[in-house]
Design a protein around this motif. Structure first.
Motif, PDB file in Angstrom:
ATOM      1  N   ILE A  49       3.734   7.945  -2.931  1.00  0.00           N
ATOM      2  CA  ILE A  49       3.055   8.121  -4.130  1.00  0.00           C
ATOM      3  C   ILE A  49       1.922   6.772  -4.264  1.00  0.00           C
ATOM      4  CG2 ILE A  49       3.230   8.277  -6.837  1.00  0.00           C
ATOM      5  CD1 ILE A  49       5.911   9.571  -6.104  1.00  0.00           C
ATOM      6  N   THR A  50       2.589   5.878  -3.971  1.00  0.00           N
ATOM      7  CA  THR A  50       1.753   4.605  -4.174  1.00  0.00           C
ATOM      8  C   THR A  50       1.106   4.016  -2.751  1.00  0.00           C
ATOM      9  OG1 THR A  50       3.745   3.177  -4.085  1.00  0.00           O
ATOM     10  CG2 THR A  50       2.969   3.973  -5.961  1.00  0.00           C
ATOM     11  N   PRO A  62      -6.023  -4.449  -9.188  1.00  0.00           N
ATOM     12  CA  PRO A  62      -4.689  -5.521  -9.277  1.00  0.00           C
ATOM     13  C   PRO A  62      -3.304  -4.661  -9.069  1.00  0.00           C
ATOM     14  CG  PRO A  62      -6.073  -5.249 -11.287  1.00  0.00           C
ATOM     15  CD  PRO A  62      -6.791  -4.114 -10.482  1.00  0.00           C
ATOM     16  N   PHE A  63      -2.436  -5.468  -8.457  1.00  0.00           N
ATOM     17  CA  PHE A  63      -1.170  -5.034  -7.927  1.00  0.00           C
ATOM     18  C   PHE A  63      -0.478  -4.387  -9.278  1.00  0.00           C
ATOM     19  CE2 PHE A  63      -1.236  -8.677  -4.800  1.00  0.00           C
ATOM     20  CZ  PHE A  63      -1.330  -7.627  -3.719  1.00  0.00           C
ATOM     21  N   TYR A  64       0.541  -3.449  -8.859  1.00  0.00           N
ATOM     22  CA  TYR A  64       1.226  -2.546  -9.636  1.00  0.00           C
ATOM     23  C   TYR A  64       2.322  -3.722 -10.168  1.00  0.00           C
ATOM     24  CZ  TYR A  64      -0.409   2.164  -8.378  1.00  0.00           C
ATOM     25  OH  TYR A  64      -1.022   3.025  -8.236  1.00  0.00           O
ATOM     26  N   THR A  65       2.938  -3.460 -11.417  1.00  0.00           N
ATOM     27  CA  THR A  65       3.778  -4.325 -11.950  1.00  0.00           C
ATOM     28  C   THR A  65       5.020  -3.234 -12.337  1.00  0.00           C
ATOM     29  OG1 THR A  65       3.002  -4.444 -14.117  1.00  0.00           O
ATOM     30  CG2 THR A  65       2.493  -5.932 -12.818  1.00  0.00           C
ATOM     31  N   ASP A  66       6.234  -3.984 -13.104  1.00  0.00           N
ATOM     32  CA  ASP A  66       7.326  -3.184 -13.703  1.00  0.00           C
ATOM     33  C   ASP A  66       6.609  -1.936 -14.784  1.00  0.00           C
ATOM     34  OD1 ASP A  66       9.584  -3.828 -12.154  1.00  0.00           O
ATOM     35  OD2 ASP A  66       9.746  -5.373 -13.388  1.00  0.00           O
ATOM     36  N   ASP A  67       5.559  -2.559 -15.594  1.00  0.00           N
ATOM     37  CA  ASP A  67       5.047  -1.528 -16.627  1.00  0.00           C
ATOM     38  C   ASP A  67       4.300  -0.380 -16.014  1.00  0.00           C
ATOM     39  OD1 ASP A  67       5.997  -3.439 -18.254  1.00  0.00           O
ATOM     40  OD2 ASP A  67       3.917  -4.645 -18.277  1.00  0.00           O
ATOM     41  N   ASP A  68       4.345  -0.433 -14.562  1.00  0.00           N
ATOM     42  CA  ASP A  68       3.437   0.858 -13.991  1.00  0.00           C
ATOM     43  C   ASP A  68       4.336   2.138 -13.990  1.00  0.00           C
ATOM     44  OD1 ASP A  68       0.474   0.161 -13.966  1.00  0.00           O
ATOM     45  OD2 ASP A  68       1.312  -1.604 -12.847  1.00  0.00           O
ATOM     46  N   TRP A  69       5.544   1.685 -13.735  1.00  0.00           N
ATOM     47  CA  TRP A  69       6.577   2.624 -13.465  1.00  0.00           C
ATOM     48  C   TRP A  69       6.635   3.850 -14.668  1.00  0.00           C
ATOM     49  CZ3 TRP A  69       8.961   3.601  -8.862  1.00  0.00           C
ATOM     50  CH2 TRP A  69       9.950   4.726  -8.843  1.00  0.00           C
ATOM     51  N   GLY A  70       6.363   5.081 -14.073  1.00  0.00           N
ATOM     52  CA  GLY A  70       6.567   6.210 -14.671  1.00  0.00           C
ATOM     53  C   GLY A  70       5.036   6.502 -15.345  1.00  0.00           C
ATOM     54  N   LYS A  71       4.062   5.623 -14.933  1.00  0.00           N
ATOM     55  CA  LYS A  71       2.552   5.847 -15.533  1.00  0.00           C
ATOM     56  C   LYS A  71       1.904   6.679 -14.500  1.00  0.00           C
ATOM     57  CE  LYS A  71       2.159   2.032 -18.500  1.00  0.00           C
ATOM     58  NZ  LYS A  71       1.510   0.622 -19.037  1.00  0.00           N
ATOM     59  N   PRO A  72       0.645   6.972 -14.723  1.00  0.00           N
ATOM     60  CA  PRO A  72      -0.129   7.633 -13.515  1.00  0.00           C
ATOM     61  C   PRO A  72      -0.312   7.160 -12.553  1.00  0.00           C
ATOM     62  CG  PRO A  72      -1.079   8.077 -15.945  1.00  0.00           C
ATOM     63  CD  PRO A  72      -0.030   6.906 -15.988  1.00  0.00           C
ATOM     64  N   ASP A  73      -0.174   7.639 -11.357  1.00  0.00           N
ATOM     65  CA  ASP A  73      -0.539   7.347 -10.140  1.00  0.00           C
ATOM     66  C   ASP A  73      -2.060   6.987  -9.921  1.00  0.00           C
ATOM     67  OD1 ASP A  73      -0.243   6.360  -7.323  1.00  0.00           O
ATOM     68  OD2 ASP A  73      -0.904   8.553  -6.726  1.00  0.00           O
ATOM     69  N   GLN A  74      -2.500   5.878  -9.204  1.00  0.00           N
ATOM     70  CA  GLN A  74      -3.769   5.524  -8.998  1.00  0.00           C
ATOM     71  C   GLN A  74      -4.258   5.894  -7.697  1.00  0.00           C
ATOM     72  OE1 GLN A  74      -4.514   1.603 -10.217  1.00  0.00           O
ATOM     73  NE2 GLN A  74      -3.009   1.746 -11.962  1.00  0.00           N
ATOM     74  N   LYS A  75      -5.562   5.891  -7.362  1.00  0.00           N
ATOM     75  CA  LYS A  75      -6.129   6.476  -6.016  1.00  0.00           C
ATOM     76  C   LYS A  75      -5.508   5.401  -5.035  1.00  0.00           C
ATOM     77  CE  LYS A  75      -9.874   9.112  -7.610  1.00  0.00           C
ATOM     78  NZ  LYS A  75     -11.200   9.370  -7.449  1.00  0.00           N
ATOM     79  N   ALA A  76      -5.359   5.664  -3.815  1.00  0.00           N
ATOM     80  CA  ALA A  76      -5.356   4.794  -2.499  1.00  0.00           C
ATOM     81  C   ALA A  76      -6.629   4.201  -2.408  1.00  0.00           C
ATOM     82  CB  ALA A  76      -4.725   5.487  -1.246  1.00  0.00           C
ATOM     83  N   PHE A  77      -6.570   3.066  -1.671  1.00  0.00           N
ATOM     84  CA  PHE A  77      -7.805   2.395  -1.288  1.00  0.00           C
ATOM     85  C   PHE A  77      -8.926   3.416  -0.420  1.00  0.00           C
ATOM     86  CE2 PHE A  77      -6.326   1.705   3.019  1.00  0.00           C
ATOM     87  CZ  PHE A  77      -7.458   1.747   3.632  1.00  0.00           C
ATOM     88  N   TRP A  78      -8.520   4.622   0.030  1.00  0.00           N
ATOM     89  CA  TRP A  78      -9.379   5.426   0.739  1.00  0.00           C
ATOM     90  C   TRP A  78      -9.946   6.265  -0.324  1.00  0.00           C
ATOM     91  CZ3 TRP A  78      -4.597   4.939   3.340  1.00  0.00           C
ATOM     92  CH2 TRP A  78      -3.536   5.690   2.842  1.00  0.00           C
ATOM     93  N   GLY A  79      -9.562   6.128  -1.645  1.00  0.00           N
ATOM     94  CA  GLY A  79     -10.182   7.161  -2.626  1.00  0.00           C
ATOM     95  C   GLY A  79      -9.351   8.389  -2.949  1.00  0.00           C
ATOM     96  N   GLU A  80      -8.210   8.564  -2.572  1.00  0.00           N
ATOM     97  CA  GLU A  80      -7.225   9.878  -2.827  1.00  0.00           C
ATOM     98  C   GLU A  80      -6.260   9.616  -3.485  1.00  0.00           C
ATOM     99  OE1 GLU A  80      -7.125  11.874   1.040  1.00  0.00           O
ATOM    100  OE2 GLU A  80      -9.167  12.717   0.997  1.00  0.00           O
ATOM    101  N   TYR A  81      -5.655  10.726  -4.334  1.00  0.00           N
ATOM    102  CA  TYR A  81      -4.479  10.715  -4.889  1.00  0.00           C
ATOM    103  C   TYR A  81      -3.475  11.372  -3.859  1.00  0.00           C
ATOM    104  CZ  TYR A  81      -6.521   9.587  -9.286  1.00  0.00           C
ATOM    105  OH  TYR A  81      -7.172   9.080 -10.406  1.00  0.00           O
TER     106      TYR A  81
END
Length: 434
Positions: A49-50, A62-81
């Motif tokens: 997923i990440t 910015p790097f993910y942190t604990d606060d991102d758990w359970g939140k919407p996934d962000q795109k990978a560096f190549w631009g896709e989910y």
């Protein structure tokens, strides 16, 4: 081979020869092997997923942190989910739906099949070459793959960087270990061998030297130098997990495995220095929940700067992902749920370290222990190898997928019996359940 031989001798003095006899309950060990495949699959698909979302560009990403758990996934560096999940959370397949093969599990499946097919303790270079060519696609004959319902189908053989280069070389007639030599494979220092060889540790329970011997050619299909050393580190941990001291707290169990496995890391190479730096940073951190501090220190020391002989090249370097995996190992403290969660958030090629630790901790827990840890008691036991690979027997023609973790474990027990009979008949006993 000289450095490897020296490392094996040192390893033997510490872990390899203490017990003259190892008794393994077949039924219990098979259940642990099921846990390996189940834990690895949960971790693989959660980490995907990440995967490559955060690759060390915090100013713009910015790097993910604990606060991102359970939140919407962000795109990978190549631009896709990713297509299988929209939030950063654990991913499960339940009964009736098979776990899809991915590069963290499918080449290990190929090796399991080849050992079963050839009835041998150690695969030859030609057997490995033929196995790869038979069961993986090339770039030209790969089937079309639609990542999303509305995306354009494209050919996908599910091989990347060093594995992809090694397959091209094997198709040209080259054999391992030449396929990982620097002059032939410019990606020899990528993460690839970590994904494909942990299983060999479990095929030589309690005997890391034997595990490394039977794994050496598979490692050298795609890895060389430090990347090969890192793969050996993981293999040793898996081999020793079979004789772990269950009277110890889980955190001490995994820390002990890691410490013993570090003996295969050469003093002059960066993996050992990375291991020592991350272990020390963890030990000196008074807040054992603050894994982010160590992740940020790794980013500064090994990606922004050149230290300990490591120079960052790509986010799928064996080096940076070895460092990432150690963060989740230490701060996860032997808890499979927390280890996978941290590994998913830590960054870089996040599905690979998570899959490695999910498999190891899944083996230690066994399949039922994995289900208990996640409070998920209807998890799928089925495996869909033809998602990524080809030309395998369908062991389960009446259900989705071509195999099950249970059947894979049964075949593994037969392979282990054969390996032990051919290599160490006096020191090993696989016994039936009482």
């Amino acid at each position: 081979m000289k450095k490897l031989t020296v490392a094996l001798i040192a390893l033997g003095y510490v872990v390899g020869c203490a017990a003259k006899e190892i008794r393994i309950d077949k039924k219990a060990y098979a259940e642990k092997l099921q846990g390996f495949w189940l834990g690895q699959s949960i971790a693989n698909w959660t980490g995907l997923i990440t995967e490559m979302d955060k690759i060390g560009t915090p100013e713009t990403m910015p790097f993910y942190t604990d606060d991102d758990w359970g939140k919407p996934d962000q795109k990978a560096f190549w631009g896709e989910y990713v297509p299988h999940a929209s939030t950063i959370n654990f991913y499960f397949e339940t009964s009736g739906t098979p776990w899809g093969a991915d590069d963290d599990t499918d080449i290990e499946y190929v090796y399991l099949h080849l050992h079963h097919k050839y009835k041998t303790a150690q695969l030859t270079a030609e057997q490995l070459r033929q196995g790869w060519l038979t069961h993986t696609y090339s770039e030209t004959d790969a089937p079309l793959y639609k990542k999303f319902a509305d995306s354009t189908p494209t050919a996908e053989n599910f091989l990347w960087v060093s594995n992809e280069r090694a397959r091209i070389l094997m198709a040209q007639g080259m054999l391992p270990p030449q396929t990982s030599e620097v002059e032939h494979n410019q990606f020899y220092n990528m993460i690839d061998a970590q994904l494909t060889t942990e299983l060999f540790g479990l095929l030589a329970p309690g005997k890391p030297k034997l595990a490394l011997t039977i794994a050496e050619l598979p490692i050298r299909i795609s890895a060389n130098h430090e990347a090969a050393s890192i793969a050996r580190f993981y293999i040793v941990m898996h081999a020793l997990a079979a004789v772990i001291d269950h009277s110890l707290p889980r955190s001490q169990q995994v820390f002990s495995l890691a410490e013993q496995a570090s003996l295969v890391l050469a003093q002059e190479q960066f993996p050992l220095k990375m291991y020592q730096f991350i272990k020390q940073h963890y030990q000196q951190n008074s807040d054992k929940s603050d894994w982010e501090a160590t992740r940020d220190a790794v980013y500064q020391r090994y990606q922004l700067q050149t230290n300990d002989g490591y120079k960052y090249e790509q986010p799928f370097d064996a080096g940076i992902n070895f460092a990432a995996s150690l963060i989740s190992l230490f701060y996860g403290q032997g808890d499979i749920v927390e280890t996978i969660r941290i590994g998913t958030l830590v960054g870089w090629d996040s599905d690979n370290p998570t899959a490695t630790w999910g498999g190891l901790l899944g083996f230690i827990l066994g399949a039922q222990g994995v289900k208990n840890a996640f409070n998920q008691h209807q998890l799928s036991d089925s495996y869909w190898i033809h998602r990524t690979r080809r030309n395998f027997r369908d062991y389960t023609p009446t259900q989705a997928g071509e195999d099950t973790f249970s059947l894979m474990a049964e075949r593994s027990i037969k392979i282990i019996n054969r390996i032990l009979e051919q290599t160490a008949p006096v020191q090993y006993w696989l016994i039936k359940s009482e």
